[in-house]
Every structure is written in structure tokens, then in C-alpha cells.
Design a protein around this motif. Structure first.
Motif, mmCIF file in Angstrom:
data_model
loop_
_atom_site.group_PDB
_atom_site.id
_atom_site.type_symbol
_atom_site.label_atom_id
_atom_site.label_comp_id
_atom_site.label_asym_id
_atom_site.label_seq_id
_atom_site.Cartn_x
_atom_site.Cartn_y
_atom_site.Cartn_z
ATOM 1 N N GLU A 56 0.837 -1.147 -0.038
ATOM 2 C CA GLU A 56 -0.170 -0.233 -0.055
ATOM 3 C C GLU A 56 0.925 1.200 0.209
ATOM 4 O O GLU A 56 1.772 1.539 0.782
ATOM 5 N N LEU A 57 0.564 2.200 -0.893
ATOM 6 C CA LEU A 57 1.500 3.387 -0.908
ATOM 7 C C LEU A 57 0.820 4.423 -0.024
ATOM 8 O O LEU A 57 -0.140 4.036 0.603
ATOM 9 N N ASP A 58 1.832 5.247 0.455
ATOM 10 C CA ASP A 58 1.589 6.399 1.444
ATOM 11 C C ASP A 58 0.543 7.403 0.781
ATOM 12 O O ASP A 58 0.133 7.157 -0.716
ATOM 13 N N ALA A 59 0.318 8.356 1.351
ATOM 14 C CA ALA A 59 -0.579 9.540 0.716
ATOM 15 C C ALA A 59 -0.131 10.196 -0.351
ATOM 16 O O ALA A 59 -0.888 10.735 -1.193
ATOM 17 N N VAL A 64 8.467 4.941 -0.222
ATOM 18 C CA VAL A 64 9.115 5.579 0.828
ATOM 19 C C VAL A 64 9.380 6.950 0.399
ATOM 20 O O VAL A 64 9.889 6.913 -0.773
ATOM 21 N N ASP A 65 9.516 7.901 1.304
ATOM 22 C CA ASP A 65 9.927 9.339 0.967
ATOM 23 C C ASP A 65 11.473 9.255 0.907
ATOM 24 O O ASP A 65 11.914 9.108 2.084
ATOM 25 N N THR A 132 10.450 2.428 13.339
ATOM 26 C CA THR A 132 10.412 3.630 14.455
ATOM 27 C C THR A 132 9.431 4.715 13.496
ATOM 28 O O THR A 132 9.292 5.785 14.327
ATOM 29 N N GLN A 133 9.531 4.767 12.543
ATOM 30 C CA GLN A 133 8.800 5.827 11.609
ATOM 31 C C GLN A 133 7.472 5.622 11.387
ATOM 32 O O GLN A 133 6.930 4.793 10.710
ATOM 33 N N PRO A 134 6.461 6.748 11.862
ATOM 34 C CA PRO A 134 5.133 6.446 11.591
ATOM 35 C C PRO A 134 4.746 6.277 10.085
ATOM 36 O O PRO A 134 3.932 5.526 9.922
ATOM 37 N N ALA A 135 5.392 6.924 9.222
ATOM 38 C CA ALA A 135 5.006 6.912 7.727
ATOM 39 C C ALA A 135 5.085 5.225 7.349
ATOM 40 O O ALA A 135 4.866 4.935 6.239
ATOM 41 N N ARG A 139 3.962 -0.586 7.169
ATOM 42 C CA ARG A 139 3.677 -0.687 5.954
ATOM 43 C C ARG A 139 4.914 -1.011 4.958
ATOM 44 O O ARG A 139 4.515 -1.698 3.850
ATOM 45 N N VAL A 140 5.974 -0.677 5.267
ATOM 46 C CA VAL A 140 7.238 -0.722 4.503
ATOM 47 C C VAL A 140 8.220 -1.709 4.911
ATOM 48 O O VAL A 140 8.411 -2.058 6.101
ATOM 49 N N TYR A 141 8.948 -2.738 3.879
ATOM 50 C CA TYR A 141 9.628 -3.387 4.317
ATOM 51 C C TYR A 141 10.908 -3.367 3.496
ATOM 52 O O TYR A 141 11.007 -2.891 2.401
#
Length: 160
Positions: A56-59, A64-65, A132-135, A139-141
Motif C-alpha cells: 500500500e502506497l502512502d498518501a 518511501v520518501d 520507528t517511523q510513523p509513515a 507498511r514498508v519492508y
């Protein structure tokens, strides 16, 4: 590496994947157990291609940014850039520690100072960091890390 690594979920394919290159880490290392010339101190310009994945992609529509990875770069830089990497069981440890105390080098001591150990360390460090990062936390691996010592040789550490 003895640290637990949160791995890529094996049941869920990660259809979205991106790769970020971290590069420019001038590093010397010694693989004292080698029977080849690798047992001598030698150096490389290390780089790491880290593949991130998610379902699932972020907003923003991103996995990842990349702009938010400055701390990851700093962690890699602190570990490897202009460091001499030696094994934790190197028989010349006391000599290396003396050289460091005399200002002749900065040491990084690892269970495996080669590129295999470096790739595993980078994967574990980034995995713990993204948790540890909320974004990115749930969601990310980290899918894989390709660790290069030069343009001819690379190690692939596949997470999961």
C-alpha cells in the motif's frame, strides 16, 4: 548478525518496490581468515542499493520518501565512511586498537567485516529504523540490499 530482523512478509507479495542507492563510503577492511590477498588491509568505495517494498502506497503515492532517509545515510556513513573494518575475532585486534588510539585509523568492529556482513548490517539497521517511523512502521519492508565494493563485485542480501 545476532540482532533480530523484522523480515519481509513471505505470504504477501510486495507489488510496489523502489530502490535507493547510498554511496560514497570509502572503507578499508581486512578479512583475516582469508587465504588470499584479502587477508591484508585493502579498501573500496562501498555502496548499498536498498530495495523497499510495500502493498500500500502512502498518501503521496510513494513506497518511501527518499528525502526522509537522511538518518539512514548518516548511520551508514558513521559505520563505514573512512573507517577500517575488522572482525571482532581478528588476532591483531590489540594492534588495531593501538593504531586507533594513536590516531592512525577509526575502527569499526563487526562479526563479519566483508561485504556480506555489511549488507546484513545495513538491512537490519534500516529495518529497525523504518519500524520507528510513523509513515513506514507497519507498511514498508526492506526487500533486499545489494552491497557493492566496486563496480565489478556485489553481494545480495535477500530479506525474508
Amino acid at each position: 548478525m545476532n540482532d533480530p530482523i523484522v523480515t519481509t512478509p513471505t505470504q504477501t507479495p510486495l507489488p510496489f518496490q523502489v530502490t535507493k542507492r547510498f554511496s560514497g563510503y570509502s572503507t578499508a577492511h581486512r578479512l583475516w581468515k582469508a587465504t588470499s590477498h584479502c587477508r591484508f588491509i585493502h579498501g573500496y568505495d562501498r555502496s548499498f542499493d536498498v530495495t523497499f517494498g510495500c502493498t500500500e502506497l502512502d498518501a503521496n503515492g510513494w513506497v518511501v520518501d527518499f528525502g526522509g532517509l537522511k538518518q539512514v545515510h548518516k548511520n551508514i556513513e558513521d559505520k563505514f565512511d573512512h573507517k577500517t573494518v575488522i572482525a571482532s575475532d581478528d588476532p591483531l585486534m590489540s594492534e588495531f586498537l593501538l593504531l586507533e588510539r594513536m590516531g592512525g585509523c577509526e575502527l569499526t568492529v563487526m562479526p563479519h567485516p566483508g561485504m556480506e556482513g555489511a549488507a546484513e548490517w545495513v538491512a537490519a539497521m534500516i529495518t529497525l529504523w523504518i519500524r520507528t517511523q510513523p509513515a513506514t512502521a507497519e507498511r514498508v519492508y526492506v526487500v533486499k540490499v545489494v552491497a557493492r565494493e566496486n563496480d565489478k563485485n556485489a553481494v545480495v542480501y535477500q530479506c525474508g
